[in-house]
Design a protein around this motif. Structure first.
Motif, short mmCIF file in Angstrom:
data_model
loop_
_atom_site.label_atom_id
_atom_site.label_comp_id
_atom_site.label_asym_id
_atom_site.label_seq_id
_atom_site.Cartn_x
_atom_site.Cartn_y
_atom_site.Cartn_z
N ALA A 7 0.79 -1.24 0.00
CA ALA A 7 0.00 0.00 0.00
C ALA A 7 0.82 1.28 0.00
CB ALA A 7 -0.96 0.00 1.20
N SER A 8 2.09 1.20 0.35
CA SER A 8 2.91 2.43 0.35
C SER A 8 3.62 2.63 -0.98
CB SER A 8 3.93 2.39 1.49
OG SER A 8 4.77 1.25 1.37
N GLY A 9 3.40 1.70 -1.92
CA GLY A 9 3.99 1.84 -3.25
C GLY A 9 3.16 2.78 -4.11
N GLN A 10 3.65 3.02 -5.33
CA GLN A 10 2.97 3.98 -6.21
C GLN A 10 1.56 3.54 -6.57
OE1 GLN A 10 6.33 3.96 -9.07
NE2 GLN A 10 6.38 6.17 -8.85
N ILE A 28 -10.58 0.18 5.60
CA ILE A 28 -9.47 -0.04 4.67
C ILE A 28 -8.20 -0.32 5.47
CG2 ILE A 28 -8.05 0.96 2.84
CD1 ILE A 28 -10.41 2.83 2.20
N VAL A 29 -7.48 -1.36 5.07
CA VAL A 29 -6.21 -1.69 5.72
C VAL A 29 -5.09 -1.51 4.71
CG1 VAL A 29 -4.80 -3.51 6.75
CG2 VAL A 29 -7.24 -3.34 7.33
N ALA A 30 -4.10 -0.71 5.07
CA ALA A 30 -2.89 -0.55 4.27
C ALA A 30 -1.86 -1.51 4.83
CB ALA A 30 -2.38 0.88 4.34
N ALA A 31 -1.61 -2.59 4.10
CA ALA A 31 -0.65 -3.60 4.54
C ALA A 31 0.71 -3.26 3.92
CB ALA A 31 -1.11 -4.99 4.12
N VAL A 32 1.67 -2.92 4.76
CA VAL A 32 2.95 -2.40 4.26
C VAL A 32 4.13 -3.04 4.98
CG1 VAL A 32 1.96 -0.18 3.59
CG2 VAL A 32 2.86 -0.47 5.90
N ARG A 33 5.25 -3.06 4.31
CA ARG A 33 6.46 -3.63 4.91
C ARG A 33 6.97 -2.74 6.04
NH1 ARG A 33 11.27 -5.06 0.86
NH2 ARG A 33 9.71 -6.58 0.23
N SER A 34 6.88 -1.41 5.84
CA SER A 34 7.37 -0.47 6.85
C SER A 34 6.25 0.48 7.25
CB SER A 34 8.57 0.32 6.30
OG SER A 34 9.60 -0.53 5.85
N LYS A 50 1.55 -4.10 9.49
CA LYS A 50 2.80 -4.62 8.90
C LYS A 50 2.50 -5.90 8.13
CE LYS A 50 7.50 -6.21 9.94
NZ LYS A 50 8.13 -5.37 8.92
N ALA A 51 3.01 -5.96 6.92
CA ALA A 51 2.87 -7.16 6.09
C ALA A 51 4.06 -7.23 5.15
CB ALA A 51 1.58 -7.11 5.29
N ASP A 52 4.92 -8.20 5.38
CA ASP A 52 6.10 -8.39 4.55
C ASP A 52 5.94 -9.70 3.80
OD1 ASP A 52 8.67 -8.94 3.51
OD2 ASP A 52 9.63 -7.79 5.11
N TYR A 53 5.93 -9.63 2.47
CA TYR A 53 5.76 -10.85 1.67
C TYR A 53 6.79 -11.91 2.02
CZ TYR A 53 2.98 -7.91 -1.60
OH TYR A 53 2.06 -7.08 -2.17
N SER A 54 7.97 -11.49 2.43
CA SER A 54 9.05 -12.43 2.73
C SER A 54 9.03 -12.90 4.18
CB SER A 54 10.41 -11.80 2.41
OG SER A 54 10.51 -11.52 1.02
N THR A 58 3.93 -12.37 9.32
CA THR A 58 3.32 -11.04 9.48
C THR A 58 1.97 -10.96 8.77
OG1 THR A 58 4.33 -10.11 7.46
CG2 THR A 58 5.62 -9.98 9.50
N LEU A 59 1.68 -11.92 7.90
CA LEU A 59 0.51 -11.80 7.05
C LEU A 59 -0.81 -12.15 7.75
CD1 LEU A 59 2.07 -13.31 3.80
CD2 LEU A 59 1.77 -10.90 4.39
N ASP A 60 -0.78 -13.08 8.67
CA ASP A 60 -2.02 -13.44 9.35
C ASP A 60 -2.61 -12.26 10.12
OD1 ASP A 60 -2.08 -16.08 8.43
OD2 ASP A 60 -0.85 -16.80 10.09
N GLY A 61 -1.75 -11.53 10.80
CA GLY A 61 -2.22 -10.35 11.52
C GLY A 61 -2.72 -9.28 10.58
N ALA A 62 -2.03 -9.13 9.45
CA ALA A 62 -2.41 -8.11 8.48
C ALA A 62 -3.78 -8.40 7.87
CB ALA A 62 -1.36 -8.02 7.39
N PHE A 63 -4.11 -9.69 7.71
CA PHE A 63 -5.35 -10.07 7.04
C PHE A 63 -6.49 -10.38 8.01
CE2 PHE A 63 -2.87 -11.90 3.14
CZ PHE A 63 -2.42 -10.62 2.86
#
Length: 283
Positions: A7-10, A28-34, A50-54, A58-63
């Motif tokens: 979400a913090s990308g372009q 709305i949830v902005a899931a972002v690495r930072s 916080k959501a880091d693909y790698s 971190t993804l369960d909490g983000a979703f």
């Protein structure tokens, strides 16, 4: 609850900007690495998680609590499939009702080197059983307009696309398409959209448009793929970026970036942004 990854990308920021016109910020949830880089979104009332693909943990909490998730594809070529698979798995665990994915035009048949990981992801989506909609995004105007300053400095736009026609659209058009499917009243699960601009151009025509608006000479200089890659490396671009750009241009010469289906304008309910407008904005 609608979660936007990256979400913090372009593209992500444009999606949220448009989503805010249709959905309450608290939904709305902005899931972002930072998360610290998304303070402006938090100030608008958007939930930032916080959501880091790698980092799949971190993804369960983000979703958590998500009804819909938009997976904006990773930019880390070579690692993207594993990252996307982690998101798909997390979305399945969360029981989301719709997972949107930003793929690439005709991912299953494309000559673009970058299409392989997108096609792998699409297969994984189907196999997962998660209700999904695939947004096969074509080229962005910005892929070319971002380099206008250099074109003007050299009086030339370099590439390997020959006379291949490119049906690009503005990044904002693709963001509008994502919002359209995320907020649609009818079911989007199982649909695949081939998204591209309403009109097309060659890179010679692109250079001519830049020259016309800037009032300075700019010509298109077509190079063999290997020579174009070498020029990009000499300009200081990383190996993988130079390879991607040269390969994409070479594929464009064979029609990989052309599409006249007009599915993008049909989805967003308006004509796509003219290239001339994006050139003017870049200038």
């Amino acid at each position: 609850m609608i979660v936007i990854t990256g979400a913090s990308g372009q593209l992500g920021r444009l999606v949220i900007e448009r989503l805010l016109k249709k959905v309450a910020a608290s939904h709305i949830v902005a899931a972002v690495r930072s998360p610290e880089k998304a303070a402006d979104l938090a100030a608008l009332g958007v939930q930032v998680r916080k959501a880091d693909y790698s980092q799949p943990d971190t993804l369960d909490g983000a979703f958590a609590g998500a009804e819909k998730v938009l997976l904006i594809s990773s930019s880390e070529i070579g690692q993207r499939f594993a990252q996307h698979k982690a998101v798909i798995d997390a979305a399945k665990r969360a029981g989301v009702k719709l997972l949107g994915y930003t793929s690439v035009l005709r991912a299953d048949t494309s000559l673009l080197g970058l299409a392989a990981e997108h096609h792998q992801t699409e297969i994984a989506l189907t196999q997962s059983g998660v209700p999904a909609v695939v947004l096969r995004n074509g080229w962005y105007h910005e892929n070319y307009t971002a380099g206008i300053a250099g074109d003007l400095a050299h009086g030339a736009h370099f590439g390997s696309a020959g006379e291949g026609r490119i049906s690009s659209a503005a990044r904002a058009d693709y963001a509008a398409a994502a919002v359209a499917v995320l907020t649609a009243s009818d079911s989007q699960a199982g649909k695949t959209y081939e998204l591209a601009g309403d009109s097309s151009y060659t890179l010679s025509e692109f250079a001519a448009e830049v020259a016309r608006q800037a009032g300075k000479p700019v010509v298109y200089t077509d190079l063999p793929e290997a020579q174009y890659k070498a020029a990009l490396l000499n300009a200081g671009l990383p190996e993988f970026v130079a390879e991607l750009l040269a390969n994409s241009d070479a594929a464009a010469a064979k029609g990989a970036l052309f599409d006249d289906g007009h599915q993008l304008s049909a989805l967003i309910g308006r004509a796509t942004t003219p290239l001339s407008q994006s050139v003017a904005e870049a200038l």
